[in-house]
Design a protein around this motif. Structure first.
Motif, PDB file in Angstrom:
ATOM      1  N   ASN A   1     -11.870   4.124  -7.877  1.00 33.94           N
ATOM      2  CA  ASN A   1     -11.151   5.183  -8.934  1.00 33.94           C
ATOM      3  C   ASN A   1      -9.805   5.771  -8.852  1.00 33.94           C
ATOM      4  OD1 ASN A   1     -12.596   3.203 -11.216  1.00 33.94           O
ATOM      5  ND2 ASN A   1     -14.110   5.033 -10.418  1.00 33.94           N
ATOM      6  N   LYS A   2      -9.878   6.586  -7.166  1.00 40.43           N
ATOM      7  CA  LYS A   2      -9.131   7.525  -7.159  1.00 40.43           C
ATOM      8  C   LYS A   2      -7.375   6.440  -6.763  1.00 40.43           C
ATOM      9  CE  LYS A   2     -11.899  10.366  -6.599  1.00 40.43           C
ATOM     10  NZ  LYS A   2     -12.197  11.935  -7.310  1.00 40.43           N
ATOM     11  N   VAL A   3      -7.427   5.295  -7.499  1.00 38.65           N
ATOM     12  CA  VAL A   3      -6.213   4.949  -7.586  1.00 38.65           C
ATOM     13  C   VAL A   3      -5.604   4.165  -8.737  1.00 38.65           C
ATOM     14  CG1 VAL A   3      -4.701   3.068  -6.499  1.00 38.65           C
ATOM     15  CG2 VAL A   3      -5.761   4.076  -5.039  1.00 38.65           C
ATOM     16  N   ALA A   4      -4.554   5.027  -9.571  1.00 40.62           N
ATOM     17  CA  ALA A   4      -4.364   4.496 -10.679  1.00 40.62           C
ATOM     18  C   ALA A   4      -3.921   2.134 -11.086  1.00 40.62           C
ATOM     19  CB  ALA A   4      -3.083   5.139 -11.398  1.00 40.62           C
ATOM     20  N   LEU A   5      -4.302   1.778 -11.568  1.00 42.21           N
ATOM     21  CA  LEU A   5      -4.083   0.757 -11.552  1.00 42.21           C
ATOM     22  C   LEU A   5      -2.676   0.698 -11.913  1.00 42.21           C
ATOM     23  CD1 LEU A   5      -4.917  -2.637 -11.651  1.00 42.21           C
ATOM     24  CD2 LEU A   5      -5.414  -2.184 -14.630  1.00 42.21           C
ATOM     25  N   MET A   6      -2.152   1.025 -13.018  1.00 38.88           N
ATOM     26  CA  MET A   6      -0.436   1.092 -12.596  1.00 38.88           C
ATOM     27  C   MET A   6      -0.125   1.648 -11.560  1.00 38.88           C
ATOM     28  SD  MET A   6      -0.419  -0.919 -15.675  1.00 38.88           S
ATOM     29  CE  MET A   6       1.499  -0.126 -15.475  1.00 38.88           C
ATOM     30  N   ALA A   7      -0.363   1.808 -10.539  1.00 36.76           N
ATOM     31  CA  ALA A   7       0.150   2.505  -9.429  1.00 36.76           C
ATOM     32  C   ALA A   7       0.949   1.042  -8.764  1.00 36.76           C
ATOM     33  CB  ALA A   7      -0.735   3.460  -8.658  1.00 36.76           C
ATOM     34  N   VAL A   8      -0.857   0.257  -8.697  1.00 33.45           N
ATOM     35  CA  VAL A   8      -0.985  -0.757  -7.732  1.00 33.45           C
ATOM     36  C   VAL A   8      -0.272  -2.076  -8.497  1.00 33.45           C
ATOM     37  CG1 VAL A   8      -1.743  -2.323  -6.441  1.00 33.45           C
ATOM     38  CG2 VAL A   8      -3.185  -0.122  -7.117  1.00 33.45           C
ATOM     39  N   VAL A   9      -0.024  -1.760  -9.014  1.00 30.91           N
ATOM     40  CA  VAL A   9       0.665  -3.415  -9.974  1.00 30.91           C
ATOM     41  C   VAL A   9       2.146  -3.189 -10.732  1.00 30.91           C
ATOM     42  CG1 VAL A   9       1.278  -4.204 -12.327  1.00 30.91           C
ATOM     43  CG2 VAL A   9      -0.934  -3.379 -11.995  1.00 30.91           C
ATOM     44  N   THR A  10       2.585  -1.943 -10.677  1.00 37.73           N
ATOM     45  CA  THR A  10       4.361  -1.837 -10.222  1.00 37.73           C
ATOM     46  C   THR A  10       4.616  -2.379  -9.380  1.00 37.73           C
ATOM     47  OG1 THR A  10       3.505   0.056 -11.103  1.00 37.73           O
ATOM     48  CG2 THR A  10       6.542   0.350 -10.623  1.00 37.73           C
ATOM     49  N   PRO A  11       5.266  -2.429  -8.154  1.00 42.61           N
ATOM     50  CA  PRO A  11       5.362  -2.224  -6.476  1.00 42.61           C
ATOM     51  C   PRO A  11       5.617  -4.035  -6.846  1.00 42.61           C
ATOM     52  CG  PRO A  11       3.760  -0.779  -6.050  1.00 42.61           C
ATOM     53  CD  PRO A  11       3.792  -0.888  -7.265  1.00 42.61           C
TER      54      PRO A  11
ATOM     55  N   ALA B   1       0.647  -1.417  -0.596  1.00 44.65           N
ATOM     56  CA  ALA B   1       0.441   0.147  -0.413  1.00 44.65           C
ATOM     57  C   ALA B   1       0.691   1.044   0.389  1.00 44.65           C
ATOM     58  CB  ALA B   1      -1.109  -0.104   1.124  1.00 44.65           C
ATOM     59  N   ILE B   2       1.645   1.218   0.503  1.00 45.90           N
ATOM     60  CA  ILE B   2       2.911   2.700   1.395  1.00 45.90           C
ATOM     61  C   ILE B   2       3.309   2.825  -0.431  1.00 45.90           C
ATOM     62  CG2 ILE B   2       4.842   3.014   1.456  1.00 45.90           C
ATOM     63  CD1 ILE B   2       4.355   1.944   4.225  1.00 45.90           C
ATOM     64  N   LEU B   3       4.012   1.342  -0.980  1.00 48.28           N
ATOM     65  CA  LEU B   3       5.195   1.767  -2.261  1.00 48.28           C
ATOM     66  C   LEU B   3       3.470   2.475  -3.541  1.00 48.28           C
ATOM     67  CD1 LEU B   3       6.856  -1.989  -2.407  1.00 48.28           C
ATOM     68  CD2 LEU B   3       7.553   1.107  -2.060  1.00 48.28           C
ATOM     69  N   SER B   4       2.491   1.877  -3.403  1.00 51.44           N
ATOM     70  CA  SER B   4       1.612   1.736  -4.128  1.00 51.44           C
ATOM     71  C   SER B   4       1.926   3.009  -4.742  1.00 51.44           C
ATOM     72  CB  SER B   4      -0.255   0.997  -3.951  1.00 51.44           C
ATOM     73  OG  SER B   4       0.706  -0.906  -4.641  1.00 51.44           O
ATOM     74  N   VAL B   5       0.934   3.972  -3.104  1.00 53.72           N
ATOM     75  CA  VAL B   5       0.317   5.054  -3.171  1.00 53.72           C
ATOM     76  C   VAL B   5       1.298   6.187  -3.325  1.00 53.72           C
ATOM     77  CG1 VAL B   5      -0.413   7.199  -1.012  1.00 53.72           C
ATOM     78  CG2 VAL B   5      -1.631   5.060  -1.378  1.00 53.72           C
ATOM     79  N   ALA B   6       2.589   5.650  -2.718  1.00 48.88           N
ATOM     80  CA  ALA B   6       3.792   6.323  -3.365  1.00 48.88           C
ATOM     81  C   ALA B   6       3.874   5.900  -4.955  1.00 48.88           C
ATOM     82  CB  ALA B   6       5.280   5.855  -3.100  1.00 48.88           C
ATOM     83  N   CYS B   7       3.584   5.381  -5.585  1.00 48.94           N
ATOM     84  CA  CYS B   7       3.456   4.821  -6.883  1.00 48.94           C
ATOM     85  C   CYS B   7       2.766   5.770  -7.540  1.00 48.94           C
ATOM     86  CB  CYS B   7       3.455   3.681  -6.996  1.00 48.94           C
ATOM     87  SG  CYS B   7       5.269   2.903  -7.447  1.00 48.94           S
ATOM     88  N   ASN B   8       1.149   5.792  -6.697  1.00 51.18           N
ATOM     89  CA  ASN B   8       0.056   6.904  -7.416  1.00 51.18           C
ATOM     90  C   ASN B   8       0.189   8.365  -7.213  1.00 51.18           C
ATOM     91  OD1 ASN B   8      -2.848   6.563  -8.763  1.00 51.18           O
ATOM     92  ND2 ASN B   8      -3.481   7.548  -6.726  1.00 51.18           N
ATOM     93  N   ILE B   9       0.731   8.490  -6.361  1.00 47.28           N
ATOM     94  CA  ILE B   9       0.666  10.217  -6.647  1.00 47.28           C
ATOM     95  C   ILE B   9       2.505  10.539  -7.848  1.00 47.28           C
ATOM     96  CG2 ILE B   9       2.443  11.562  -4.859  1.00 47.28           C
ATOM     97  CD1 ILE B   9       0.625  10.309  -1.943  1.00 47.28           C
ATOM     98  N   VAL B  10       3.269   9.588  -7.994  1.00 48.92           N
ATOM     99  CA  VAL B  10       4.382  10.586  -8.178  1.00 48.92           C
ATOM    100  C   VAL B  10       4.212  10.271  -9.637  1.00 48.92           C
ATOM    101  CG1 VAL B  10       6.846   9.854  -8.894  1.00 48.92           C
ATOM    102  CG2 VAL B  10       6.337   9.509  -6.286  1.00 48.92           C
ATOM    103  N   GLY B  11       3.839   9.200 -10.138  1.00 49.22           N
ATOM    104  CA  GLY B  11       3.821   8.466 -11.853  1.00 49.22           C
ATOM    105  C   GLY B  11       2.299   9.099 -11.960  1.00 49.22           C
ATOM    106  N   TYR B  12       1.636   9.398 -11.533  1.00 52.27           N
ATOM    107  CA  TYR B  12       0.607   9.220 -12.416  1.00 52.27           C
ATOM    108  C   TYR B  12      -1.143  10.988 -11.422  1.00 52.27           C
ATOM    109  CZ  TYR B  12       0.819   5.323 -13.638  1.00 52.27           C
ATOM    110  OH  TYR B  12       1.700   3.167 -14.132  1.00 52.27           O
ATOM    111  N   GLY B  13       0.340  12.032 -10.507  1.00 44.60           N
ATOM    112  CA  GLY B  13      -0.763  12.584  -9.972  1.00 44.60           C
ATOM    113  C   GLY B  13      -1.782  12.563  -9.018  1.00 44.60           C
ATOM    114  N   GLY B  14      -1.738  10.967  -8.286  1.00 43.49           N
ATOM    115  CA  GLY B  14      -2.590  11.343  -7.181  1.00 43.49           C
ATOM    116  C   GLY B  14      -2.597  12.200  -6.092  1.00 43.49           C
TER     117      GLY B  14
END
Length: 157
Positions: free
Chosen positions: A96-106, A24-37
């Motif tokens: 919908n507030k979390v990008a799929l790729m943000a979860v898949v990446t970690p 979750a921590i990694l996915s949230v970071a990916c969502n913020i950094v990579g997808y503007g979440g």
């Protein structure tokens, strides 16, 4: 359930929770950094994903049979997102507030570390196994994409 099984389940459950916290921590970071979440919008979606996953793993633990945990997780996820579910609006909105790729990446990074850690075992598969693995991955990707396309067109999306 006897004492030994309760201890075993408690230990497994703790491991699952710790794994989901890290993902979750990694996915949230990916969502913020990579997808503007936005941090405060990403957290509820990740918590929903974690709760659904924990529920699926728990069901898998207690239901006899050989059905993989991912089947239970997918089933629970579909049930809570169906229109008849009283929480579907909440689940869909925050998911919908979390990008799929943000979860898949970690998750893919973790899989890469596991494969890299046991590289000798991976090499033993041989070139045929690697080709089959790649075909399975590509087939899964294209069939899933095709099904999504067909369903999207059928539903007018």
């Amino acid at each position: 359930m006897d004492k030994e099984n309760r201890v075993s389940f408690g230990s497994e459950f703790f491991d699952w929770v710790m794994t989901f916290i890290i993902v979750a921590i990694l996915s949230v970071a990916c969502n913020i950094v990579g997808y503007g979440g936005i941090l405060l919008e990403s957290i509820p979606g990740m918590l929903i994903f974690a709760v659904i996953s924990l529920a699926g793993l728990t069901v898998k633990h207690f239901v006899p049979g050989n059905l993989p945990a991912v089947a239970y997780i997918a089933l629970i996820g579909m049930l809570v997102a169906m229109p008849f579910s009283p929480i579907s609006g909440f689940v869909i909105y925050w998911a919908n507030k979390v990008a799929l790729m943000a979860v898949v990446t970690p998750i893919l990074a973790y899989a890469g570390v596991i494969v890299g850690r046991d590289w000798r075992e991976f090499v033993k598969i041989g070139w045929k196994g690697i080709v089959v693995s790649l075909l399975v991955i590509l087939g899964t990707f294209f069939v899933s994409g095709g099904m999504a396309e067909v369903m999207g067109r059928m539903l007018g999306m």
